[in-house]
Scaffold this motif. Sequence first.
Motif, PDB file in Angstrom:
ATOM      1  N   ALA A 252       0.363  -1.219   0.295  1.00 21.32           N
ATOM      2  CA  ALA A 252       0.083  -0.116  -0.590  1.00 21.32           C
ATOM      3  C   ALA A 252       0.829   1.200   0.255  1.00 21.32           C
ATOM      4  N   GLY A 253       0.219   2.460  -0.709  1.00 22.94           N
ATOM      5  CA  GLY A 253       0.765   3.708  -0.554  1.00 22.94           C
ATOM      6  C   GLY A 253       0.445   4.157   0.692  1.00 22.94           C
ATOM      7  N   LEU A 254       0.502   5.352   0.534  1.00 21.98           N
ATOM      8  CA  LEU A 254       0.432   6.866   0.665  1.00 21.98           C
ATOM      9  C   LEU A 254      -0.006   6.517   2.382  1.00 21.98           C
ATOM     10  N   ALA A 255      -0.726   6.753   3.225  1.00 22.92           N
ATOM     11  CA  ALA A 255      -0.916   6.025   4.563  1.00 22.92           C
ATOM     12  C   ALA A 255      -0.876   4.780   4.891  1.00 22.92           C
ATOM     13  N   ALA A 256      -0.224   3.602   3.698  1.00 29.24           N
ATOM     14  CA  ALA A 256      -0.032   1.753   4.648  1.00 29.24           C
ATOM     15  C   ALA A 256      -0.708   1.503   5.463  1.00 29.24           C
ATOM     16  N   HIS A 257      -1.953   1.217   6.007  1.00 29.14           N
ATOM     17  CA  HIS A 257      -2.362   1.131   7.168  1.00 29.14           C
ATOM     18  C   HIS A 257      -2.773  -0.782   6.445  1.00 29.14           C
TER      19      HIS A 257
ATOM     20  N   VAL B 281       5.218  -3.935   1.501  1.00 32.41           N
ATOM     21  CA  VAL B 281       5.747  -3.620   0.618  1.00 32.41           C
ATOM     22  C   VAL B 281       5.430  -2.234   0.374  1.00 32.41           C
ATOM     23  N   PRO B 282       5.891  -0.751   0.661  1.00 37.00           N
ATOM     24  CA  PRO B 282       5.527   0.378   0.996  1.00 37.00           C
ATOM     25  C   PRO B 282       5.737   0.813  -0.531  1.00 37.00           C
ATOM     26  N   ILE B 283       4.510   1.179  -0.916  1.00 34.86           N
ATOM     27  CA  ILE B 283       4.335   1.609  -2.822  1.00 34.86           C
ATOM     28  C   ILE B 283       5.210   3.210  -2.826  1.00 34.86           C
ATOM     29  N   ASP B 284       5.748   3.417  -3.975  1.00 36.02           N
ATOM     30  CA  ASP B 284       6.473   4.452  -4.114  1.00 36.02           C
ATOM     31  C   ASP B 284       5.316   5.246  -4.646  1.00 36.02           C
ATOM     32  N   CYS B 285       4.387   6.682  -3.750  1.00 30.74           N
ATOM     33  CA  CYS B 285       3.861   7.014  -4.812  1.00 30.74           C
ATOM     34  C   CYS B 285       3.584   8.915  -3.904  1.00 30.74           C
ATOM     35  N   GLY B 286       2.826   8.895  -4.149  1.00 26.37           N
ATOM     36  CA  GLY B 286       2.323  10.738  -3.385  1.00 26.37           C
ATOM     37  C   GLY B 286       3.833  11.713  -3.076  1.00 26.37           C
ATOM     38  N   PRO B 287       3.168  12.100  -2.877  1.00 27.04           N
ATOM     39  CA  PRO B 287       3.726  13.430  -2.628  1.00 27.04           C
ATOM     40  C   PRO B 287       5.439  13.679  -1.958  1.00 27.04           C
ATOM     41  N   LEU B 288       5.331  12.673  -0.818  1.00 23.12           N
ATOM     42  CA  LEU B 288       6.109  12.115  -0.350  1.00 23.12           C
ATOM     43  C   LEU B 288       7.125  10.762  -1.054  1.00 23.12           C
ATOM     44  N   HIS B 289       6.712  10.112  -1.939  1.00 19.28           N
ATOM     45  CA  HIS B 289       7.287   9.146  -2.885  1.00 19.28           C
ATOM     46  C   HIS B 289       7.611   8.120  -1.965  1.00 19.28           C
ATOM     47  N   GLY B 290       6.363   7.372  -1.082  1.00 14.88           N
ATOM     48  CA  GLY B 290       6.890   6.159   0.199  1.00 14.88           C
ATOM     49  C   GLY B 290       7.078   6.552   1.176  1.00 14.88           C
ATOM     50  N   GLN B 291       7.754   7.650   1.011  1.00  9.98           N
ATOM     51  CA  GLN B 291       8.372   7.713   2.435  1.00  9.98           C
ATOM     52  C   GLN B 291       7.942   7.919   3.473  1.00  9.98           C
ATOM     53  N   ASP B 292       5.963   8.380   3.902  1.00 12.88           N
ATOM     54  CA  ASP B 292       4.907   7.676   4.319  1.00 12.88           C
ATOM     55  C   ASP B 292       4.525   6.593   4.814  1.00 12.88           C
ATOM     56  N   ALA B 293       4.312   5.638   3.487  1.00 14.80           N
ATOM     57  CA  ALA B 293       4.143   4.167   3.773  1.00 14.80           C
ATOM     58  C   ALA B 293       5.275   3.579   4.238  1.00 14.80           C
TER      59      ALA B 293
END
Length: 168
Positions: A66-71, A87-99
């Motif tokens: 999942a990306g973004l909130a990755a819950h 698996v954190p997905i590379d997406c959103g404004p933080l490029h997966g760091q948040d995930a």
Amino acid sequence: MTQAFVAVLMGSDSDLPTMQGTLDILEKFNIKFEAKVTSAHRTPAATHSYVADAESRGCKVFICAAGLAAHLAGAVAGITTRPVIGVPIDCGPLHGQDALLSTVMMPGGVPVATVAIGKAGAKNAGYLAAQMLAVADDELAKAIFEERADSALAVGEKDRALQAALKG
């Protein structure tokens, strides 16, 4: 008797291009798997139902992307005692760091094995699930060992070619 398999869950169908690496590794080692799109936030009841059903049918490892909130990985880990790989997905404004942070920062007693952000992490999730299953499967353990040995040989061959080119 149920047949062991790995459940690969994605929070969105847009995760599939990244998660194809996971599916490819599982296929490489002839590991049975199911892939499903389910959301911890948009379809929590369906997610819970699937996890319970998958366990009853022989699921041994859950891989959750999942990306973004990755819950998703955390939600699944909260309802199963089977290993969960996030698996954190590379997406959103933080490029997966948040995930990444959402996936790795689980409370004590509810672990999620977290791999790298994006495609490398997706491949490693497949390898990690294979290694988990190989603990009880000597044939699978041998196949993983042989694949790793072949990879090491390939690196050695590339290094020799590089050294020869540099001397050339």
